[in-house]
Design a protein around this motif. Structure first.
Motif, PDB file in Angstrom:
ATOM      1  N   ASP A   1     -30.824  62.047 -24.508  1.00  0.00           N
ATOM      2  CA  ASP A   1     -29.814  61.700 -23.503  1.00  0.00           C
ATOM      3  C   ASP A   1     -30.099  62.473 -22.215  1.00  0.00           C
ATOM      4  O   ASP A   1     -30.225  61.883 -21.130  1.00  0.00           O
ATOM      5  N   TRP A   2     -30.215  63.778 -22.311  1.00  0.00           N
ATOM      6  CA  TRP A   2     -30.459  64.603 -21.129  1.00  0.00           C
ATOM      7  C   TRP A   2     -31.814  64.284 -20.498  1.00  0.00           C
ATOM      8  O   TRP A   2     -31.952  64.276 -19.278  1.00  0.00           O
TER       9      TRP A   2
ATOM     10  N   GLU B   1     -20.381  70.870 -21.093  1.00  0.00           N
ATOM     11  CA  GLU B   1     -21.253  70.013 -21.893  1.00  0.00           C
ATOM     12  C   GLU B   1     -22.332  70.836 -22.589  1.00  0.00           C
ATOM     13  O   GLU B   1     -22.672  70.582 -23.749  1.00  0.00           O
TER      14      GLU B   1
ATOM     15  N   ALA C   1     -22.766  71.165 -26.760  1.00  0.00           N
ATOM     16  CA  ALA C   1     -24.019  70.764 -27.405  1.00  0.00           C
ATOM     17  C   ALA C   1     -24.729  71.924 -28.083  1.00  0.00           C
ATOM     18  O   ALA C   1     -25.684  71.700 -28.836  1.00  0.00           O
TER      19      ALA C   1
ATOM     20  N   VAL D   1     -30.270  71.346 -29.819  1.00  0.00           N
ATOM     21  CA  VAL D   1     -29.113  70.479 -29.563  1.00  0.00           C
ATOM     22  C   VAL D   1     -29.173  69.155 -30.308  1.00  0.00           C
ATOM     23  O   VAL D   1     -28.240  68.346 -30.201  1.00  0.00           O
TER      24      VAL D   1
ATOM     25  N   SER E   1     -30.869  63.369 -30.399  1.00  0.00           N
ATOM     26  CA  SER E   1     -30.140  62.380 -29.595  1.00  0.00           C
ATOM     27  C   SER E   1     -29.652  62.986 -28.287  1.00  0.00           C
ATOM     28  O   SER E   1     -29.760  62.367 -27.218  1.00  0.00           O
ATOM     29  N   ARG E   2     -29.097  64.186 -28.352  1.00  0.00           N
ATOM     30  CA  ARG E   2     -28.640  64.847 -27.130  1.00  0.00           C
ATOM     31  C   ARG E   2     -29.826  65.192 -26.236  1.00  0.00           C
ATOM     32  O   ARG E   2     -29.760  65.033 -25.011  1.00  0.00           O
ATOM     33  N   ALA E   3     -30.917  65.659 -26.844  1.00  0.00           N
ATOM     34  CA  ALA E   3     -32.105  65.990 -26.057  1.00  0.00           C
ATOM     35  C   ALA E   3     -32.629  64.757 -25.323  1.00  0.00           C
ATOM     36  O   ALA E   3     -33.029  64.832 -24.153  1.00  0.00           O
TER      37      ALA E   3
END
Length: 311
Positions: free
Chosen positions: A190-191, A202, A206, A183, A186-188
Motif C-alpha cells: 500500500d505505502w 498511521e 501499522a 508491517v 499488504s501494508r508495505a
C-alpha cells in the motif's frame, strides 16, 4: 538536545570529524544525530559514509551499550539530496546522489551497491540495540535505512513516505526485506504503490513506530529508554539477543533457532555476567555486568546479515 543531556555531554567522548552528523557517547549511550542543514538533512554519499562509520564505531567501542539515532532541525532525513536534478540517481553521471562515493566503488553482482542498503546493512550488523527517534520527516531513504533499527519512536510532527514509484524507482536499502516483516506485506505494498506521505498515527497503527512523543520530549524519551536498557541488561546478552531475533527471521524452522539457542545458553551460562545476573536477583540488588561486546561476544552466533553474502 535536552538540557540534561547537553550538560552531561560536556564530558562525553569526542564527536569525531563528521560533516553530516554528530556522534557522542555519554553514560554508555552513543547518540548519532543527523545534522546537515545545508541540504535539510538530505541523504548523499557523505552521509552514507559517515552513518556507516558511526555504526561501526559504536559497534567496536567497549563503552557503548545502546545506540540512539535522531535528527536535528525540522527533518529527520527527507530522502535523497535531489539538488543534482534528473541525474541524481544515474550512477554513470558525475552528479548523482552518491558522486562522492569512496574508492574503490563497491559492487554486488557486478553492479554498484545501493548506498542506502550499505547503511541499512551496517545497522543490521550491529551487536548493540538501536533506538531511532524521528524528530521530523523520514521519507524515501530517510525511512528505509532506519528499518533495521530495533525500537522506533516518533515526534508527533514526524511524517513518513516510501515515495519511490513517484520518482520512477523501487524501494531500496533492503527495505523489500525489512518493511514487510515489520508491517506486513499488504501494508508495505500500500505505502509503496501509492508513494503517499502519511503521519504518525498511521505509522503507529501499522507497527512502523511503537510510540508517539511530543517534540520537546522526544530525545529525553529515547535516552530514558536507552538508560533503562544500559542499567538492567548485560551488553553481551543484548548483542546476542539482537542478532538472534533478527537472524532467525530467515530460519527454515524453529529447530534452527533451537540449535543456536541451545549452544548460546550453554556458552553464556559459563560467563561471569550470567552468574552476576542470578546472584544480583537472589540478593535483591542491581546487577553489575562487566563483559563487553568487542571483547566477550560469542563468535559462534550467526551474524545478521551474513557479511560473506554482501561483500
Amino acid at each position: 538536545m535536552s538540557v540534561e543531556y547537553a550538560d552531561r555531554a560536556k564530558s562525553s567522548s569526542a564527536t569525531g570529524d563528521y560533516e553530516t552528523l554528530a556522534f557522542e557517547v555519554t553514560d554508555h549511550i552513543a547518540l548519532i544525530t543527523i545534522d546537515s542543514p545545508t541540504n535539510k538533512n538530505g541523504f548523499n554519499g557523505t552521509m552514507r559514509n559517515e552513518l556507516i562509520a558511526a555504526a561501526q564505531r559504536a559497534d567496536s567501542d567497549d563503552d557503548v551499550r545502546v545506540v540512539v539515532l535522531t535528527g536535528k532541525g525540522r527533518f529527520f532525513c527527507p530522502g535523497a539530496d535531489l539538488t543534482s536534478g534528473g541525474t541524481t540517481f544515474d550512477y554513470e553521471s558525475e552528479n548523482n546522489v552518491e558522486s562522492d562515493q569512496a574508492e574503490p566503488v563497491q559492487l554486488v553482482d557486478g553492479f554498484r551497491r545501493d548506498g542506502g542498503g550499505q547503511v541499512s546493512l551496517a545497522f543490521a550488523a550491529l551487536r548493540k540495540p538501536i533506538i531511532t527517534a524521528y524528530n521530523g520527516a523520514a521519507v524515501g531513504v530517510g525511512a528505509t535505512f532506519t528499518l533495521p533499527t530495533d525500537i522506533r519512536i516518533a515526534s508527533s510532527e514526524a511524517k513518513f513516505g516510501f515515495v519511490f514509484v513517484r520518482r520512477g524507482l523501487v524501494p531500496e536499502a533492503a527495505s523489500s526485506w525489512f518493511l514487510p516483516r515489520i508491517v506486513g506485506v499488504s501494508r508495505a505494498l500500500d505505502w509503496s504503490y501509492t508513494g503517499r506521505v502519511f503521519g504518525v498515527d498511521e505509522a503507529l497503527a501499522a507497527g512502523l513506530i511503537s510510540r508517539i512523543v511530543e517534540p520537546e520530549n522526544l530525545l529525553d524519551t529515547a535516552l530514558e529508554m536507552a538508560r533503562d536498557i544500559v542499567a538492567n541488561a548485560s551488553a553481551v546478552s543484548l548483542g546476542a539477543t539482537r542478532q538472534l531475533l533478527w537472524g532467525m527471521l530467515t530460519a527454515d524452522s524453529p529447530w534452527e533457532a533451537h540449535r543456536v539457542d541451545s549452544r548460546t545458553v550453554y556458552e553464556l551460562g559459563q560467563q561471569s555476567d550470567v552468574a552476576e545476573g542470578v546472584e544480583s536477583f537472589l540478593e535483591k540488588r542491581a546487577a553489575s555486568f562487566s563483559l563487553t561486546v568487542p571483547q566477550d561476544y560469542p563468535d559462534f552466533i550467526p551474524s545478521f546479515p551474513d557479511k560473506d553474502r554482501i561483500d
